[in-house]
Write a protein that holds these residues in place. Structure first.
Motif, PDB file in Angstrom:
ATOM      1  N   PHE A   1       8.825 -11.707   3.717  1.00  0.00           N
ATOM      2  CA  PHE A   1      10.126 -12.370   3.787  1.00  0.00           C
ATOM      3  C   PHE A   1      10.289 -13.351   2.625  1.00  0.00           C
ATOM      4  N   VAL A   2       9.278 -14.188   2.424  1.00  0.00           N
ATOM      5  CA  VAL A   2       9.330 -15.203   1.364  1.00  0.00           C
ATOM      6  C   VAL A   2       9.387 -14.534  -0.012  1.00  0.00           C
ATOM      7  N   LYS A   3       8.599 -13.489  -0.227  1.00  0.00           N
ATOM      8  CA  LYS A   3       8.625 -12.797  -1.526  1.00  0.00           C
ATOM      9  C   LYS A   3       9.979 -12.134  -1.773  1.00  0.00           C
ATOM     10  N   LEU A   4      10.576 -11.558  -0.736  1.00  0.00           N
ATOM     11  CA  LEU A   4      11.914 -10.979  -0.902  1.00  0.00           C
ATOM     12  C   LEU A   4      12.919 -12.070  -1.267  1.00  0.00           C
ATOM     13  N   LEU A   5      12.841 -13.195  -0.594  1.00  0.00           N
ATOM     14  CA  LEU A   5      13.751 -14.295  -0.896  1.00  0.00           C
ATOM     15  C   LEU A   5      13.548 -14.805  -2.320  1.00  0.00           C
ATOM     16  N   ARG A   6      12.312 -14.824  -2.773  1.00  0.00           N
ATOM     17  CA  ARG A   6      12.037 -15.200  -4.165  1.00  0.00           C
ATOM     18  C   ARG A   6      12.637 -14.185  -5.134  1.00  0.00           C
ATOM     19  N   GLY A   7      12.570 -12.909  -4.760  1.00  0.00           N
ATOM     20  CA  GLY A   7      13.200 -11.872  -5.582  1.00  0.00           C
ATOM     21  C   GLY A   7      14.707 -12.056  -5.656  1.00  0.00           C
ATOM     22  N   VAL A   8      15.326 -12.407  -4.527  1.00  0.00           N
ATOM     23  CA  VAL A   8      16.767 -12.690  -4.508  1.00  0.00           C
ATOM     24  C   VAL A   8      17.063 -13.863  -5.434  1.00  0.00           C
ATOM     25  N   ALA A   9      16.211 -14.889  -5.388  1.00  0.00           N
ATOM     26  CA  ALA A   9      16.405 -16.063  -6.247  1.00  0.00           C
ATOM     27  C   ALA A   9      16.283 -15.697  -7.722  1.00  0.00           C
ATOM     28  N   ALA A  10      15.303 -14.867  -8.063  1.00  0.00           N
ATOM     29  CA  ALA A  10      15.119 -14.454  -9.458  1.00  0.00           C
ATOM     30  C   ALA A  10      16.347 -13.687  -9.949  1.00  0.00           C
ATOM     31  N   TRP A  11      16.841 -12.758  -9.141  1.00  0.00           N
ATOM     32  CA  TRP A  11      18.042 -11.996  -9.509  1.00  0.00           C
ATOM     33  C   TRP A  11      19.245 -12.930  -9.613  1.00  0.00           C
ATOM     34  N   SER A  12      19.353 -13.881  -8.699  1.00  0.00           N
ATOM     35  CA  SER A  12      20.492 -14.812  -8.681  1.00  0.00           C
ATOM     36  C   SER A  12      20.587 -15.611  -9.967  1.00  0.00           C
TER      37      SER A  12
ATOM     38  N   TYR B   1       4.584  -3.432  11.618  1.00  0.00           N
ATOM     39  CA  TYR B   1       3.554  -2.958  10.702  1.00  0.00           C
ATOM     40  C   TYR B   1       2.814  -4.124  10.051  1.00  0.00           C
ATOM     41  N   CYS B   2       3.556  -5.132   9.646  1.00  0.00           N
ATOM     42  CA  CYS B   2       2.971  -6.233   8.880  1.00  0.00           C
ATOM     43  C   CYS B   2       2.247  -7.259   9.737  1.00  0.00           C
ATOM     44  N   GLY B   3       2.685  -7.457  10.976  1.00  0.00           N
ATOM     45  CA  GLY B   3       2.183  -8.569  11.770  1.00  0.00           C
ATOM     46  C   GLY B   3       2.882  -9.839  11.325  1.00  0.00           C
ATOM     47  N   PRO B   4       2.821 -10.890  12.131  1.00  0.00           N
ATOM     48  CA  PRO B   4       3.623 -12.089  11.849  1.00  0.00           C
ATOM     49  C   PRO B   4       3.280 -12.793  10.530  1.00  0.00           C
TER      50      PRO B   4
ATOM     51  N   ASP C   1       0.823  -1.222   0.000  1.00  0.00           N
ATOM     52  CA  ASP C   1       0.000   0.000   0.000  1.00  0.00           C
ATOM     53  C   ASP C   1       0.856   1.272   0.000  1.00  0.00           C
ATOM     54  N   GLY C   2       1.919   1.268  -0.800  1.00  0.00           N
ATOM     55  CA  GLY C   2       2.769   2.449  -0.925  1.00  0.00           C
ATOM     56  C   GLY C   2       3.771   2.636   0.199  1.00  0.00           C
ATOM     57  N   ARG C   3       3.819   1.724   1.144  1.00  0.00           N
ATOM     58  CA  ARG C   3       4.737   1.829   2.293  1.00  0.00           C
ATOM     59  C   ARG C   3       5.856   0.794   2.157  1.00  0.00           C
ATOM     60  N   VAL C   4       7.090   1.225   2.377  1.00  0.00           N
ATOM     61  CA  VAL C   4       8.240   0.315   2.373  1.00  0.00           C
ATOM     62  C   VAL C   4       8.175  -0.526   3.649  1.00  0.00           C
ATOM     63  N   VAL C   5       8.101  -1.861   3.479  1.00  0.00           N
ATOM     64  CA  VAL C   5       7.969  -2.757   4.638  1.00  0.00           C
ATOM     65  C   VAL C   5       9.072  -3.812   4.706  1.00  0.00           C
ATOM     66  N   GLY C   6       9.966  -3.831   3.717  1.00  0.00           N
ATOM     67  CA  GLY C   6      11.037  -4.816   3.744  1.00  0.00           C
ATOM     68  C   GLY C   6      12.111  -4.487   2.739  1.00  0.00           C
ATOM     69  N   LEU C   7      13.265  -5.113   2.935  1.00  0.00           N
ATOM     70  CA  LEU C   7      14.366  -4.931   2.005  1.00  0.00           C
ATOM     71  C   LEU C   7      15.260  -6.155   2.025  1.00  0.00           C
ATOM     72  N   ALA C   8      15.949  -6.350   0.922  1.00  0.00           N
ATOM     73  CA  ALA C   8      16.977  -7.386   0.820  1.00  0.00           C
ATOM     74  C   ALA C   8      18.173  -6.760   0.110  1.00  0.00           C
TER      75      ALA C   8
END
Length: 191
Positions: free
Chosen positions: A139-150, A129-132, A95-102
Motif C-alpha cells: 500500500f505504502v509503495k503504491l502511494l509512493r508511486g502515485v506521489a512520484a507520478w504526481s 496473499y500478502c498478509g497484513p 515474485d511475479g504475481r500482481v498483488v496491488g494496483l493504483a
C-alpha cells in the motif's frame, strides 16, 4: 514519499511522465532484492490478474452486495490500457504475481484555477496473499508511486478517498504515517 521506483515505463505517454523516477538497472536490482515489491506500469499479461484483484477488492467493500460489473470493468480497463496523459495505473508485483494496483488521475481543483491535484480512484492490495504486514508495505509503495507520478504533473497534493468500508483504522494509520491529513469523510446513508 521519496525514494520510489516505478518500473517499466514503456507506454509513450508515461515515458515522459516517469522520467527521473525509474531506477538504473543496478539500483533496480537492489530495490527488488531489498523488499521484493515492484511498482510498475501494467504489462499485457497483467490484465487477467488485475481483473481478479479488482473483484477481490470489491468483495471486501461495503458495496459487495452490488453485483460486480464486468462491463464497467472492461470500460475502465480500456482506459487503463491506453491512458490519457492525466491518468495512470500502477501495478504492485511480488515474485511475479500482481498483488496491488493504483488507478489515479490529475486535474485542476474543482473550484479554483492553477492548482493540480491527483485523485486516487482505486488503490487495492491482495491482503489475503500478502498478509497484513506485507499488504501495508505494498500500500505504502503504491502511494509512493502515485506521489512520484504526481510530481511529473506538478500536483502537490494527492486525494486518497477511502470508501471501501474495510480496514478503516488500519488504512487511516497508514495514510497518516505517510503524512496524510484527514480532511473529511465518506458516509453511506440508506434511502
Amino acid at each position: 514519499m521519496d525514494n520510489v521506483s516505478v518500473h517499466g515505463a514503456g507506454h509513450a505517454a508515461d515515458v515522459h511522465a516517469l522520467d527521473g523516477f525509474v531506477l538504473s538497472s543496478i539500483e533496480d536490482r537492489a530495490e527488488r532484492v531489498k523488499s521484493g515489491i515492484i511498482i510498475r506500469l501494467p504489462q499485457d499479461d497483467d490484465w487477467r490478474a488485475l481483473h481478479e484483484l479488482v473483484r477481490k477488492v470489491h468483495e471486501r467493500t461495503v458495496f459487495s452486495n452490488v453485483p460486480f460489473s464486468d462491463r464497467k470493468y472492461a470500460l475502465i480497463e480500456a482506459q487503463a490500457r491506453n491512458p490519457q496523459p492525466h491518468q495512470c495505473l500502477l501495478v504492485a508485483e511480488i515474485d511475479g504475481r500482481v498483488v496491488g494496483l493504483a488507478w489515479f488521475s490529475a486535474g485542476e481543483y474543482l473550484l479554483g484555477e492553477g492548482t493540480v491535484l491527483t485523485t486516487t480512484h482505486l488503490l487495492g492490495v491482495d491482503s489475503e496473499y500478502c498478509g497484513p504486514f506485507r499488504a501495508a508495505k505494498v500500500f505504502v509503495k503504491l502511494l509512493r508511486g502515485v506521489a512520484a507520478w504526481s510530481k511529473t504533473r506538478a500536483a502537490h497534493q494527492i486525494l486518497v478517498h477511502v470508501t471501501s468500508g474495510y480496514a478503516l483504522k488500519q488504512t487511516d494509520r497508514l495514510i497518516r504515517a505517510g503524512g496524510g491529513i484527514c480532511i473529511g469523510g465518506s458516509y453511506v446513508v440508506n434511502s
